[in-house]
Design a protein around this motif. Structure first.
Motif, PDB file in Angstrom:
ATOM      1  N   GLN A  97      -6.904  -0.349   1.261  1.00 45.92           N
ATOM      2  CA  GLN A  97      -7.390  -0.776  -0.228  1.00 45.92           C
ATOM      3  C   GLN A  97      -5.941   0.684  -0.568  1.00 45.92           C
ATOM      4  O   GLN A  97      -6.895   1.551  -1.156  1.00 45.92           O
ATOM      5  N   LEU A  98      -5.140   0.241  -1.598  1.00 45.03           N
ATOM      6  CA  LEU A  98      -4.188   1.401  -2.226  1.00 45.03           C
ATOM      7  C   LEU A  98      -5.221   2.438  -3.288  1.00 45.03           C
ATOM      8  O   LEU A  98      -5.378   1.029  -3.898  1.00 45.03           O
ATOM      9  N   GLY A 152      -5.301   5.332   1.098  1.00 45.17           N
ATOM     10  CA  GLY A 152      -5.011   4.485   1.625  1.00 45.17           C
ATOM     11  C   GLY A 152      -3.465   3.505   1.391  1.00 45.17           C
ATOM     12  O   GLY A 152      -2.818   2.618   1.682  1.00 45.17           O
ATOM     13  N   GLY A 153      -3.107   4.582   1.663  1.00 45.63           N
ATOM     14  CA  GLY A 153      -1.530   4.611   1.630  1.00 45.63           C
ATOM     15  C   GLY A 153      -1.105   6.345   1.863  1.00 45.63           C
ATOM     16  O   GLY A 153      -1.362   7.333   1.725  1.00 45.63           O
ATOM     17  N   SER A 154       0.526   6.524   2.468  1.00 43.29           N
ATOM     18  CA  SER A 154       0.562   8.052   2.040  1.00 43.29           C
ATOM     19  C   SER A 154       1.383   8.742   1.029  1.00 43.29           C
ATOM     20  O   SER A 154       3.024   7.534   1.311  1.00 43.29           O
ATOM     21  N   PHE A 181       6.156  -1.253 -10.557  1.00 44.08           N
ATOM     22  CA  PHE A 181       4.887  -0.327 -10.504  1.00 44.08           C
ATOM     23  C   PHE A 181       4.489  -1.157  -9.871  1.00 44.08           C
ATOM     24  O   PHE A 181       3.057  -2.055 -10.799  1.00 44.08           O
ATOM     25  N   ASP A 182       3.455  -1.572  -8.709  1.00 52.56           N
ATOM     26  CA  ASP A 182       2.334  -2.369  -8.516  1.00 52.56           C
ATOM     27  C   ASP A 182       1.259  -1.916  -7.717  1.00 52.56           C
ATOM     28  O   ASP A 182       0.543  -2.134  -7.860  1.00 52.56           O
ATOM     29  N   SER A 183       1.319  -0.516  -8.030  1.00 51.32           N
ATOM     30  CA  SER A 183      -0.359   0.340  -7.850  1.00 51.32           C
ATOM     31  C   SER A 183      -0.828   1.799  -9.087  1.00 51.32           C
ATOM     32  O   SER A 183       0.524   2.437  -9.090  1.00 51.32           O
ATOM     33  N   TRP A 184      -1.491   1.428  -9.464  1.00 50.95           N
ATOM     34  CA  TRP A 184      -1.832   2.481 -11.299  1.00 50.95           C
ATOM     35  C   TRP A 184      -3.064   3.123 -10.267  1.00 50.95           C
ATOM     36  O   TRP A 184      -4.137   2.418 -10.640  1.00 50.95           O
TER      37      TRP A 184
END
Lengths: 124, 110
Positions: free
Chosen positions: A1-2, A26-28, A111-114
């Motif tokens: 999960q990001l 959870g991401g790069s 914007f999908d993740s904050w």
């Protein structure tokens, strides 16, 4: 999960440089698929987009802030930063880092993740 | 750059439907189908509710829907619930690769 997490000083003096870091898990940040960037929100007010970048590619800026903004990236620590120079009281805000979805070169723009946000006050 | 225009506040009773408008220009809302909506509860980060005018991310209730006509986009919440009380912001792509937000709308559930 990001997950995105902002960090940095909560108080900056007028005319100095505001520096914040966003650590990504959870991401790069060097992903080919996403942009990363910053949004701010003065107390009790609305959101203002600052800038977003694509690693190894373009950086897009809010025209009203472009002259004062840089976005350094540290891929070894999977994080990116915001440097905002010559700050004034008007730069007091909660600063969010966020992932910006742009695909097919020009579609998406959401914007999908904050991150949770960090309050920075500009005061002497 | 000037913000998109939203009403400062809207209200509704549980079970009712409400609509929040977001007005821009042909350079943003009217020119592109890249309008998104965010819900922000007090002290929390914004949460994506609608993207590309009318698409819902996984996990967002189907009580939330989006639409657009000309340079005005709209967010509709049906079957209003107490948990929907929050601030809502619209956002749009604007010409020359920029992003612009609305001023925000405070939703009160009576």
């Amino acid at each position: 999960q990001l997950q995105l997490q902002e960090s940095g000083p909560g108080l900056v003096k007028p005319s100095e440089t505001l520096s914040l870091t966003c650590t990504v898990s959870g991401g790069s940040v060097s992903s080919d698929d996403y942009f990363w960037g910053w949004i701010r929100q003065p107390p009790g007010k609305g959101l203002e987009w600052i800038a977003s970048f694509y690693y190894g590619g373009n950086t897009y800026y809010n025209p009203s802030l472009k002259s004062r903004v840089t976005l350094p990236v540290d891929t070894s620590r999977n994080r990116f930063s915001l440097n905002l120079t010559s700050v004034t009281a008007a730069d007091t805000a909660v600063y969010y880092c966020a992932r910006l979805v742009i695909y097919a070169y020009s579609s998406g723009w959401y914007f999908d993740s904050w991150g949770q946000g960090t309050l920075v006050a500009v005061s002497s | 750059q000037s913000a998109l225009t939203q009403p400062a506040s809207v209200s509704g009773s549980p079970g009712q439907s409400i609509t929040i408008s977001c007005t821009g220009t042909s350079s943003d809302v009217g020119g592109y189908d890249y309008v998104s909506w965010y819900q922000q509860r007090p002290g929390k980060a914004p949460k994506l509710m609608i993207y590309e005018v009318s698409n819902r991310p996984s996990g967002v209730s189907n009580r939330f829907s989006g639409s657009k006509s000309g340079s005005t986009a709209s967010l509709t919440i049906s079957g209003l619930q107490a948990e929907d009380e929050a601030d809502y912001f619209c956002s749009s792509y604007r010409s020359n690769t920029t992003v612009v937000f609305g001023g925000g709308t405070k939703l009160t559930v009576l």
